[in-house]
Design an enzyme around this catalytic site. Structure first.
Site, PDB file in Angstrom:
ATOM      1  N   ASP A  79     -15.098  -9.656  -6.365  1.00  0.00           N
ATOM      2  CA  ASP A  79     -14.238  -8.592  -6.914  1.00  0.00           C
ATOM      3  C   ASP A  79     -14.263  -8.582  -8.436  1.00  0.00           C
ATOM      4  O   ASP A  79     -13.315  -8.176  -9.086  1.00  0.00           O
ATOM      5  CB  ASP A  79     -12.787  -8.709  -6.389  1.00  0.00           C
ATOM      6  CG  ASP A  79     -11.961  -7.459  -6.706  1.00  0.00           C
ATOM      7  OD1 ASP A  79     -12.554  -6.395  -6.951  1.00  0.00           O
ATOM      8  OD2 ASP A  79     -10.719  -7.556  -6.727  1.00  0.00           O
TER       9      ASP A  79
ATOM     10  N   CYS B 171       0.676  -1.661  -3.002  1.00  0.00           N
ATOM     11  CA  CYS B 171       1.866  -1.121  -3.683  1.00  0.00           C
ATOM     12  C   CYS B 171       3.084  -2.031  -3.506  1.00  0.00           C
ATOM     13  O   CYS B 171       3.810  -2.287  -4.453  1.00  0.00           O
ATOM     14  CB  CYS B 171       2.214   0.260  -3.135  1.00  0.00           C
ATOM     15  SG  CYS B 171       0.954   1.499  -3.458  1.00  0.00           S
ATOM     16  N   HIS B 172       3.303  -2.501  -2.262  1.00  0.00           N
ATOM     17  CA  HIS B 172       4.553  -3.210  -1.966  1.00  0.00           C
ATOM     18  C   HIS B 172       4.461  -4.722  -2.152  1.00  0.00           C
ATOM     19  O   HIS B 172       5.463  -5.409  -1.994  1.00  0.00           O
ATOM     20  CB  HIS B 172       5.013  -2.886  -0.541  1.00  0.00           C
ATOM     21  CG  HIS B 172       5.484  -1.472  -0.386  1.00  0.00           C
ATOM     22  ND1 HIS B 172       6.704  -1.041  -0.852  1.00  0.00           N
ATOM     23  CD2 HIS B 172       4.886  -0.391   0.157  1.00  0.00           C
ATOM     24  CE1 HIS B 172       6.851   0.258  -0.578  1.00  0.00           C
ATOM     25  NE2 HIS B 172       5.755   0.677   0.025  1.00  0.00           N
TER      26      HIS B 172
HETATM   27 CA    CA Z   1     -11.915  -4.237  -6.785  1.00  0.00          CA
END
Ligand code: CA
Length: 704
Positions: free
Chosen positions: A326, A633-634
């Site tokens: 990532d 989001c949460h």
């Molecule tokens: Ca990413």
């Protein structure tokens, strides 16, 4: 050292500094408002306005203004603040044009605010929830800013419309859908102007998206060209990237999107008529599906130079071949002329998220230098001959977890760096976190339920070494790109702090996730000023002048990434809708007071829930689904740190029928809560049980 100071451009800057200095005098001779607020004149004012995202076309975030300097910054005070009641996470760099600030909030909402007193002149809501209720599901609502072109504000909305607004009144003039229909991508980046064109990327590598940039005519919105950052299916797709890069991929990667989404850093080089595009990580993360034998996977995690007029490929430099962590090259790309070993070279500088700092020749993409910024264990070094990393094989994880530094959030995130030609230093928001990462069984990738969720083929969690006191901390690093070392650094208790801005007043400004806004001496890192904003900051500051006065503005509102929710160390007690999100503006001797603001609160309010026996199987399945559909989001563990409601204390999430109805109906799409009508009844119940379990485990009575 850079040769910038001796250049004619720099002499002009000296004059400008004197002129601004004169304006401060009692007479204010010659300091007209020069079209302030009128929008009559389309020309922005170089040097006193903040015209483009990175302050200038080199994206240095260096301002030549020197009224606020090391000698007087101690008397910097609040000029005004403006509450933004509908906002949560704020990441935008405002533009300051002729006395008006233009900036975006969540989803691509736009505000125009008078710089001298904070009066809201107009706002524009693109109604993303109504327009595209499913697109709002991909990640978070953030937006990094707008562009200005000939009296118009160009705004890229989350659902992928470029909307040109009249800068005088916010009325839409044209709108173009620049994201391909139904490809699952969203937009979070700031558009960049390239001559009479505007360019924008896309986002969503974790949700089976293929990356691309799109160039539009800035006057009409007509799409002129598109460049894909990763290849498509060679049997069908005929684009340039598929032709030249498909051979560096394996398997049937196009079924999983491939990633490479260029969601933030894009820099236009006017002199060379090139545009440098920073590309994202691979999708899915698991290399089995796209580079089982370490194929390069062009153009993941790369900077790609394109012909700005045609979008044709010119050259690339890849930071991470077969990228699986990532790590992305989506941070801002800074242009400079540096004297390196006796030779002045046109370079670009970037700190991608993999923990190294790179200097690259802009003429051909050749690597000049690459050094570790901090704790990095995936590679020993970057080979300057081949330009390739010398990897530590253990970092290339399999089913057995590997501990890797930096983490998926990066040693440096998207938060912009700034480069000061006076000091020759680049100011980098750095953070030290590790991760524990492994391949998974691929069940997320092969889930046939058609539920649009995160699909990465890997398991990942944050990792902090209890024996390393710097793990979990952030720093501001002042890096010398010629000497290839840090000149000074300042350490903070936590990471995920803001981008930086530097000035001819020898200052560096930076805010923190913990809620303080600082000014430092750019030469030695001495802390000269601090302001308690009473809420976490992630947006970068800007500076500009109006009517002879220099101002500094910054948006205040934490959140905005999957990262900030995933490690408890990021959480600062900022609650959704509790502390008002704001824009703050500072001036010398400013006397305004910040309105009352509730203090941070890390407790979780216990709610009465119907007596219910939790089913461990359902809780487990709910946890898995939650972390694919809800967590960005949460927050991990349902523990939001302010970007969205904390579901452990949500009334709706503690009532099973209300919860099911909300997911199905999309009743709160206008507040950013997506519609989840593709979830089955059992899936909704799994989610409900998981959230109830987290609430039981962590709920406390507030105030205890
Ligand atoms: Ca990413």
């Amino acid at each position: 050292m850079s040769d910038y100071i001796g250049s004619p451009k720099w002499s002009a800057a000296r004059l400008l500094l004197s002129a601004v200095g004169l304006c401060v005098g009692a007479a204010l001779v010659g300091c007209s408002e020069s079209g302030e607020e009128s929008g009559r004149n389309y020309q922005a004012v170089p040097d006193t306005d903040w015209i483009v995202h990175g302050s200038n076309s080199e994206e240095t975030r260096f301002s030549r203004l020197a009224q606020i300097s090391t000698s007087n910054v101690g008397s910097l005070g609040l000029a005004w603040s403006l509450d933004l009641p509908e906002e949560n996470a704020l990441e935008a760099t405002p533009l300051a044009i002729r006395g008006v600030l233009y900036f975006s909030g969540g989803f691509g909402k736009v505000y125009a605010v008078r710089a001298r007193d904070g009066k809201l002149l107009w706002s524009y809501d693109p109604k993303v929830g109504e327009y595209a209720p499913s697109r709002i599901r991909v990640n978070f609502s953030v937006n990094r800013g707008v562009a200005y072109f000939e009296g118009r504000i160009l705004n890229a909305t989350k659902d992928g419309r470029m909307i040109a607004l009249d800068a005088r009144n916010g009325r839409p003039i044209w709108s173009t859908q620049f994201l391909r229909p139904n490809d699952g991508a969203i937009s979070t980046g700031a558009p960049r102007i390239m001559g009479d064109k505007v360019i924008i990327g896309n986002s969503g590598a974790e949700m089976s998206v293929r990356g691309y940039v799109t160039a539009l005519d800035a006057r009409t919105g007509k799409i002129l060209w598109r460049f894909f950052t990763v290849p498509g299916n060679p049997a069908i797709d005929r684009d340039e990237t598929t032709r030249i890069a498909a051979k560096t991929w394996a398997g049937q990667w196009w079924k999983y999107g491939g990633g490479g989404t260029p969601w933030s850093g894009i820099t236009y080089d006017e002199k060379k008529q090139l545009v440098y595009v920073g590309t994202g990580n691979g999708g899915p993360w698991n290399q089995e599906y796209r580079c089982p034998n370490n194929e390069d996977n062009l153009f993941l995690s790369s900077v790609v130079a394109l012909d700005a007029n045609t979008g044709a490929y010119k050259w690339h430099y890849q930071y991470n071949p077969c990228e699986i962590w990532d790590w992305k090259a989506t941070s801002d790309i800074v242009l400079a002329r540096l004297k390196i070993e006796g030779r002045t070279r046109d370079v670009l500088m970037q700190a991608p998220s993999n923990g190294f700092f790179y200097v690259i020749d802009r003429d051909n993409g050749k690597l000049i230098s690459a050094e570790k910024l901090g704790k990095v264990n995936w590679a020993d070094r970057i080979d300057l001959e081949t330009g390739r990393p010398v990897e530590n094989p253990e970092a290339r994880y399999g089913y057995k977890p590997a501990i890797v530094y930096p983490s998926a959030y990066g040693a440096h995130g998207w938060q912009p760096t700034s480069y000061n030609p006076l000091t020759g230093l680049i100011y980098i928001p750095y953070m030290q976190y590790g991760m524990r990462i492994s391949r998974n069984d691929g069940s997320d990738l092969h889930d046939s339920s058609n539920v649009q969720t995160t699909r990465i083929g890997a398991n990942v969690e944050g990792y902090l070494d209890p024996k390393d006191p710097m793990d979990g901390r952030g720093s501001l690093i002042a890096w010398d790109p010629v000497k290839r070392s840090a000149r000074w650094r300042v350490d903070y208790p936590t990471g995920w702090n803001t981008g930086t801005t530097t000035t001819a007043g020898n200052l560096v400004f930076q805010g923190t996730n913990a809620g303080t806004f600082y000014a430092y001496d750019a030469r030695d890192g001495r802390r000269l000023w601090a302001f308690d904003a009473r809420l976490g900051i992630i947006a970068p500051p800007i500076t500009y002048a109006v009517g002879g006065k220099q101002y500094v503005s910054i948006l205040v509102g934490p959140g905005g990434t999957t990262g900030e929710n995933t490690l408890p160390e990021f959480a600062q007690g900022w609650k959704y809708r509790a502390q008002p999100r704001r824009i703050l503006t500072f001036v010398l001797n400013g006397k305004a007071r910040l309105p009352d603001t509730p203090p941070p609160d890390k407790s979780v309010l216990s709610l009465e829930r119907p007596a219910m026996a939790l089913d461990p199987g359902r809780v487990g399945r709910g946890m898995s689904l939650y972390h694919r559909a809800c967590y960005s989001c949460h927050g991990a563990g349902a523990a939001s740190s302010g970007g969205a409601p904390d579901l452990r204390e949500s009334g709706i999430a503690s009532d099973d029928s209300a919860f099911a109805q909300l997911l199905r109906s999309g009743a709160l799409v206008e507040f950013g809560m997506p519609k989840f009508d593709d979830l089955s009844d059992p899936q909704i119940n799994d989610l409900y049980q998981y959230i109830a379990s987290e609430a039981q485990n962590h709920g406390t009575d507030r105030g205890h």
